[in-house]
Design a protein around this motif. Structure first.
Motif, PDB file in Angstrom:
ATOM      1  N   ALA A  54       0.833  -1.172  -0.112  1.00  0.00           N
ATOM      2  CA  ALA A  54      -0.003  -0.063  -0.014  1.00  0.00           C
ATOM      3  C   ALA A  54       0.781   1.082   0.118  1.00  0.00           C
ATOM      4  N   LEU A  55       2.284   1.108   0.174  1.00  0.00           N
ATOM      5  CA  LEU A  55       3.188   2.287   0.504  1.00  0.00           C
ATOM      6  C   LEU A  55       2.946   3.067  -0.772  1.00  0.00           C
ATOM      7  N   PRO A  56       3.454   2.792  -1.807  1.00  0.00           N
ATOM      8  CA  PRO A  56       3.568   3.624  -3.079  1.00  0.00           C
ATOM      9  C   PRO A  56       2.297   4.767  -3.076  1.00  0.00           C
ATOM     10  N   ALA A  57       1.189   4.003  -3.264  1.00  0.00           N
ATOM     11  CA  ALA A  57       0.252   4.887  -3.620  1.00  0.00           C
ATOM     12  C   ALA A  57      -0.152   5.949  -2.298  1.00  0.00           C
ATOM     13  N   TRP A  58      -0.194   5.481  -1.064  1.00  0.00           N
ATOM     14  CA  TRP A  58      -0.343   6.386   0.104  1.00  0.00           C
ATOM     15  C   TRP A  58       0.666   7.221   0.097  1.00  0.00           C
ATOM     16  N   ALA A  59       2.054   7.000  -0.107  1.00  0.00           N
ATOM     17  CA  ALA A  59       2.947   8.226  -0.295  1.00  0.00           C
ATOM     18  C   ALA A  59       2.738   8.970  -1.229  1.00  0.00           C
ATOM     19  N   ALA A  60       2.212   8.832  -2.375  1.00  0.00           N
ATOM     20  CA  ALA A  60       2.127   9.598  -3.351  1.00  0.00           C
ATOM     21  C   ALA A  60       0.742  10.348  -3.291  1.00  0.00           C
ATOM     22  N   THR A  61      -0.161  10.084  -2.263  1.00  0.00           N
ATOM     23  CA  THR A  61      -1.372  10.960  -2.253  1.00  0.00           C
ATOM     24  C   THR A  61      -1.203  12.330  -1.972  1.00  0.00           C
ATOM     25  N   ALA A  62      -1.744  13.451  -2.204  1.00  0.00           N
ATOM     26  CA  ALA A  62      -1.588  14.756  -1.959  1.00  0.00           C
ATOM     27  C   ALA A  62      -1.703  14.786  -0.335  1.00  0.00           C
ATOM     28  N   PRO A  63      -1.095  15.734   0.343  1.00  0.00           N
ATOM     29  CA  PRO A  63      -1.169  16.032   1.763  1.00  0.00           C
ATOM     30  C   PRO A  63      -2.890  16.313   2.119  1.00  0.00           C
ATOM     31  N   ALA A  64      -3.415  17.117   1.405  1.00  0.00           N
ATOM     32  CA  ALA A  64      -4.451  17.557   1.433  1.00  0.00           C
ATOM     33  C   ALA A  64      -5.642  16.115   1.570  1.00  0.00           C
ATOM     34  N   ALA A 163       2.421  11.671   7.351  1.00  0.00           N
ATOM     35  CA  ALA A 163       3.595  11.595   6.603  1.00  0.00           C
ATOM     36  C   ALA A 163       3.569  10.909   5.250  1.00  0.00           C
ATOM     37  N   GLY A 164       2.796   9.969   5.155  1.00  0.00           N
ATOM     38  CA  GLY A 164       2.555   9.342   4.019  1.00  0.00           C
ATOM     39  C   GLY A 164       3.110   7.804   4.296  1.00  0.00           C
ATOM     40  N   CYS A 165       3.401   7.605   5.164  1.00  0.00           N
ATOM     41  CA  CYS A 165       3.972   6.101   5.751  1.00  0.00           C
ATOM     42  C   CYS A 165       2.638   5.268   5.762  1.00  0.00           C
ATOM     43  N   THR A 166       2.946   4.047   5.932  1.00  0.00           N
ATOM     44  CA  THR A 166       1.990   2.914   6.123  1.00  0.00           C
ATOM     45  C   THR A 166       2.359   2.172   7.466  1.00  0.00           C
ATOM     46  N   VAL A 167       1.546   1.597   8.103  1.00  0.00           N
ATOM     47  CA  VAL A 167       1.425   1.179   9.478  1.00  0.00           C
ATOM     48  C   VAL A 167       1.334  -0.351   9.692  1.00  0.00           C
ATOM     49  N   VAL A 168       2.207  -0.962  10.812  1.00  0.00           N
ATOM     50  CA  VAL A 168       1.851  -2.268  11.298  1.00  0.00           C
ATOM     51  C   VAL A 168       1.787  -1.781  12.625  1.00  0.00           C
ATOM     52  N   LEU A 169       0.849  -2.009  13.456  1.00  0.00           N
ATOM     53  CA  LEU A 169       0.583  -1.788  14.893  1.00  0.00           C
ATOM     54  C   LEU A 169       0.465  -3.258  15.796  1.00  0.00           C
ATOM     55  N   LYS A 170       1.307  -3.312  16.608  1.00  0.00           N
ATOM     56  CA  LYS A 170       1.436  -4.297  17.664  1.00  0.00           C
ATOM     57  C   LYS A 170       1.125  -3.800  18.868  1.00  0.00           C
ATOM     58  N   PRO A 171      -0.284  -3.695  19.485  1.00  0.00           N
ATOM     59  CA  PRO A 171      -0.607  -3.015  20.718  1.00  0.00           C
ATOM     60  C   PRO A 171      -0.320  -3.926  21.959  1.00  0.00           C
ATOM     61  N   ALA A 172      -0.077  -3.454  23.110  1.00  0.00           N
ATOM     62  CA  ALA A 172       0.101  -3.941  24.361  1.00  0.00           C
ATOM     63  C   ALA A 172      -0.728  -5.218  24.414  1.00  0.00           C
ATOM     64  N   GLU A 173      -0.604  -6.482  25.016  1.00  0.00           N
ATOM     65  CA  GLU A 173      -1.313  -7.581  25.206  1.00  0.00           C
ATOM     66  C   GLU A 173      -2.605  -7.385  26.283  1.00  0.00           C
ATOM     67  N   ASP A 174      -2.277  -6.553  27.320  1.00  0.00           N
ATOM     68  CA  ASP A 174      -3.326  -6.063  28.409  1.00  0.00           C
ATOM     69  C   ASP A 174      -4.410  -5.263  27.613  1.00  0.00           C
ATOM     70  N   THR A 175      -4.196  -4.286  26.517  1.00  0.00           N
ATOM     71  CA  THR A 175      -5.415  -3.604  26.062  1.00  0.00           C
ATOM     72  C   THR A 175      -5.611  -3.645  24.627  1.00  0.00           C
ATOM     73  N   PRO A 176      -5.804  -5.004  24.081  1.00  0.00           N
ATOM     74  CA  PRO A 176      -6.111  -5.094  22.549  1.00  0.00           C
ATOM     75  C   PRO A 176      -7.388  -4.550  22.221  1.00  0.00           C
TER      76      PRO A 176
END
Ligand code: NAD
Length: 462
Positions: A54-64, A163-176
């Motif tokens: 997903a990165l190339p397309a998201w990084a290329a989106t206009a900031p708006a 910023a236009g980055c893509t994300v993988v989140l690993k949250p804490a095991e106590d609060t998923p």
């Protein structure tokens, strides 16, 4: 409580690769309120692949356009704020009113700040004969703790997405469950598939697989200094960018000219809030020797007033750990003036609001992060002595200075080795950079400084 039995990857809830689950427990009554899948390296790999694709397309989106999606995300968080507060209360134990104002309210403010920054920030600069492009770093691994479950997620995901980055989140095991709710909000906000992905799981399994994944460009970690050191070493070995928001042992310096009662009362409230589970809490109160006894009396009275109003700590292990520190304080000669190691209730992971007087710098409770409702009051002789004590830990995350006038407090604050200082009780500002000196971390979150963590420069010379 509502719980998904899959991972949010590439825009949909997908079955986990394995069968293991994590039981989510309400620390107020120690009942199981739901289960979520315990992810493995295979789930992490699927999520990182989705983020990479997903990165190339998201990084290329206009900031708006990114600003519009973040604005929509903020609106969903606003619409679901009661549900957020109830979820945080159920899995963290925070009193509902605190969950509403802080656990739901602060992430909404932070999401709003990044919606605005994405629209107004200049992603291009001029430097002499160069144009400097500020480009997204790439795929971000976000690893978060449980103490402010949604805030910690939004403080990483919102600037990364802006910023236009893509994300993988690993949250804490106590609060998923809060993390799953956030993934739903991302979906509702129309953020494209693969731009944000969620893998629930254990730190040493899913967290480690994510931090080590070769296709991750930046690891942004908030948590303990011990785990942060490992993640920093792993990232260093792979020449990967890393941001570390770690522990703290902040000082609340009350200068002789200050309004003593106000400084002590606000100081006690700061430590007791969120049951002491705040990395930036002012857990060491520094008072001039001539005002010491009065301050101790005020603090003991303020802590006693909390009584039953304080929530539990996050789990039984944390309760036992905090009580262990209280025992250690007593054993090393500190004087208990409020609270103590006994459990205030039969059921639940509760710790009494506790205040120690006659704490000296060499004591364990003056040096180590307790992460519970425990305040240590230390005595100083003069300003230089106060400064030496305040700066005398391996940490440098936050702090407070109180004085009769602001200029005096600011002059002292300039000499503190710490990333944030509240002057005479200054309020939280979602635009102010947050992060540590010394072993409290590397990098900054919030505001433009938080955004620039997710950007890298490319200079074009003309
Ligand atoms: P922790 O370090 O145990 O866990 C934090 C996260 O890291 C969790 O998601 C956990 O699953 C994961 N993790 C654990 N082991 C891992 C490994 N080997 N590899 C990768 N990931 C791993 O911390 P915690 O107990 O959840 O949180 C409390 C700590 O966080 C305190 O020390 C507190 O000061 C700190 N904290 C710092 C800030 C800050 O901004 N500086 C904010 C909040 C909390």
């Amino acid at each position: 409580m509502k719980a998904h039995d899959g991972m949010y990857i590439d825009g949909a809830w997908r079955p986990a690769a394995g069968r293991d689950v994590i039981e989510v427990v309400n620390p107020a009554d120690e009942q199981i309120i739901g289960t979520v899948p315990a992810g493995t390296a295979a789930d992490v790999d699927a999520a990182v692949r989705a983020a990479r694709a997903a990165l190339p397309a998201w990084a290329a989106t206009a900031p708006a356009e990114r600003a519009a999606r973040l604005s929509a995300l903020r609106d969903v968080l606003v619409a679901r704020k009661d549900e957020i507060a109830e979820t945080v209360t159920a899995e963290l134990g925070a009193p509902l009113a605190f969950s509403q104002t802080v656990h739901a309210g602060v992430p909404i403010a932070v999401a709003a700040s990044y919606a605005e920054l994405a629209a107004t920030y200049s992603f291009e600069e001029k430097a002499g004969n160069s144009t400097v492009l500020l480009e997204p770093v790439g795929v971000v691994a976000a690893i978060t703790p449980w103490n402010y479950p949604l805030h910690q997620i939004v403080a990483k995901a919102a600037p990364a997405l802006a910023a236009g980055c893509t994300v993988v989140l690993k949250p804490a095991e106590d609060t998923p469950l809060t993390a799953q709710l956030f993934a739903e909000a991302v979906h509702e906000a129309g953020i494209p598939a693969g731009v944000f992905n969620l893998v629930t799981g254990l730190g040493p399994v899913a967290g480690q697989a994510l931090a080590e994944h070769p296709d991750v460009d930046l690891v942004s970690f908030t948590g303990s200094t011990a785990v942060g050191k490992r993640i920093g070493a792993t990232a260093g070995g792979a020449v990967k960018k890393v941001a570390l928001e770690l522990g703290g042992k902040s000082a609340n310096v009350i200068l002789p000219s200050a309004d003593l009662a106000k400084a002590v009362n606000v100081g006690v409230a700061n430590v007791m809030s969120n049951s002491g589970q705040t990395c930036s809490a002012w857990t060491r109160m520094l008072v001039h020797r001539d005002q010491y006894d009065e301050a101790v009396g005020l603090a003991a009275a303020a802590a006693a007033k909390y009584g039953d109003r304080i929530g539990p700590v996050v789990n039984a292990k944390q309760r036992d750990r905090v009580r262990g520190y209280i025992d250690k304080g007593v054993a090393e000669g500190a004087r208990l003036v409020a609270g103590g190691p006994e459990s205030p209730r039969e059921q639940g992971c509760f710790v009494s609001p506790t205040v120690f007087a006659d704490v000296t710098e060499d004591m364990t409770i003056a040096q180590e992060e307790i992460f519970g409702p425990v305040l240590s009051i230390l005595r100083y002789d003069d300003e230089d002595d106060a400064l030496r004590i305040a700066n005398g830990t391996v940490y440098g995350l936050a702090g407070a200075v109180w004085a009769g006038d602001e200029a005096e407090a600011v002059a002292f604050a300039r000499r503190l080795e710490t990333g944030q200082v509240d002057i005479n009780g200054g309020r939280f500002n979602p635009l102010a950079p947050f992060g540590g000196y010394k072993q409290s971390g590397v990098g900054r979150e919030l505001g433009t400084h938080g955004l620039s963590e997710y950007l890298q420069t490319k200079s074009l010379q003309f």
